[in-house]
Write an enzyme that holds these catalytic residues in place. Sequence first.
Site: not given
Ligand code: PA5
Length: 424
Positions: A279, A300, A414
């Site tokens: 990310e 394996h 989304k």
């Molecule tokens: O790193 C990030 O920002 C995302 O992966 C969030 O952790 C994830 O989408 C969860 O978001 P939230 O804590 O707002 O529900």
Amino acid sequence: MGISLNTDFLKSYVSDADIKAQSPAVEKAHRDLHNKTGAGNDFLGWVDLPSRTPNALVAELMTLALEVQAHSEAIISIGIGGSYLGIRSTLEFLGGQPKLPVYYAGHNMSSVDLSRIVELIARKKVTVVVISKSGATTEPALAFRVVDAAMKQKYNGAELKKRVICVTDEKKGALRQIADKEGYRSYVIPDDVGGRFSVLTPVGLVPLALAGVDIKALVDGFRAGEQEYANSDLTRNSCYQYAAIRNILYKKGKCIEMMASFYPNVQYVTEWWKQLYGESEGKGGRGIFPASTILSTDLHSMGQLMQDGMRNIFETFVMINTLEAQVVIPTLADDTDKFNCVAGKELDWVNKQAYKATADAHYEGGVPNMCLTLDRADAFHIGQLYYFFEKGVAISGYILGVNPFDQPGVEAYKKKMFALLGKK
Ligand code: PA5
């Protein structure tokens, strides 16, 4: 105590001169990070979070843990991504029996999994920790609707309030509104710490404390990491060496990093790491693809590809020096299976020979590799390792030329999904 980085199996791919040439870029990344002059500088709260984490918060959570452990048989932790992976990674890494078992919800949309959680609420005395920084994420929001309804069927009044804990933004988001309206106890995720960097905030600390993890040792490990990896000099900072090496290999066509461990308790650490690195770096058509294997199991299944497939991979091993338990291999009178050569040895000695053989064979097969070794699999070392990887991806992302602290790409699906759901 500590974490060491071994680079012996990189030699013919990454020269000392290659590493030295990265010094100016690393020093600039270090300055940008510490002076807050780089991209994403409003999300740098994690950099000095270890030293800013109040001991009073740790003490408060340890007291809360005693209270919850006295009235509950299980924890239900609701969250996804950065609000899920660090908790699971820490618990699985530490292994053993937590004081309270943790069940996870809101990290997928499995009806089967969620219905089991509802059954669990009916059967056991539980405490729910719902975690969402935005307070608006689909999976945890829907899971919490279901779980909250089940909790309200079983508990009410003060009993309900002591069994639901919200971890979210101080002011914004639906979860904040729910916590305030229902009078649920809540903990704040700092604004300037992004989800994937948030394991040291109440996101990780609250559920881990309730489960019985030594969060003081975890915080101490983070603090050790903050000190250990503060030096801008590449030759004296293994975290920065890791960041520089990744970029050197990437430029040489190694666009997949396989994180491999010979210890199954590291599996969820690699899941946490995949989110952090994928990310943070995968944007603008750039980024190393983070993948993972658990060995020797996956030798394996993935061993052939690793040894002999497309040569666009490098590998980072995570090893553990001293284990909490050992098994000694027995002698077989007639040596039918021809393994008396290792009789009397600890199984982990064999495991470590398997690592050495694999690292050497993969190197010869065209997969440069390095190894991070943790002295022990305890709360202190996982805290230090988290900080190593967090700072590593910040420096690596800046060298790569991306903003490591945003995630614009995750909005695309989304938008389409919300359109299908008719969500405003
Ligand atoms: O790193 C990030 O920002 C995302 O992966 C969030 O952790 C994830 O989408 C969860 O978001 P939230 O804590 O707002 O529900």
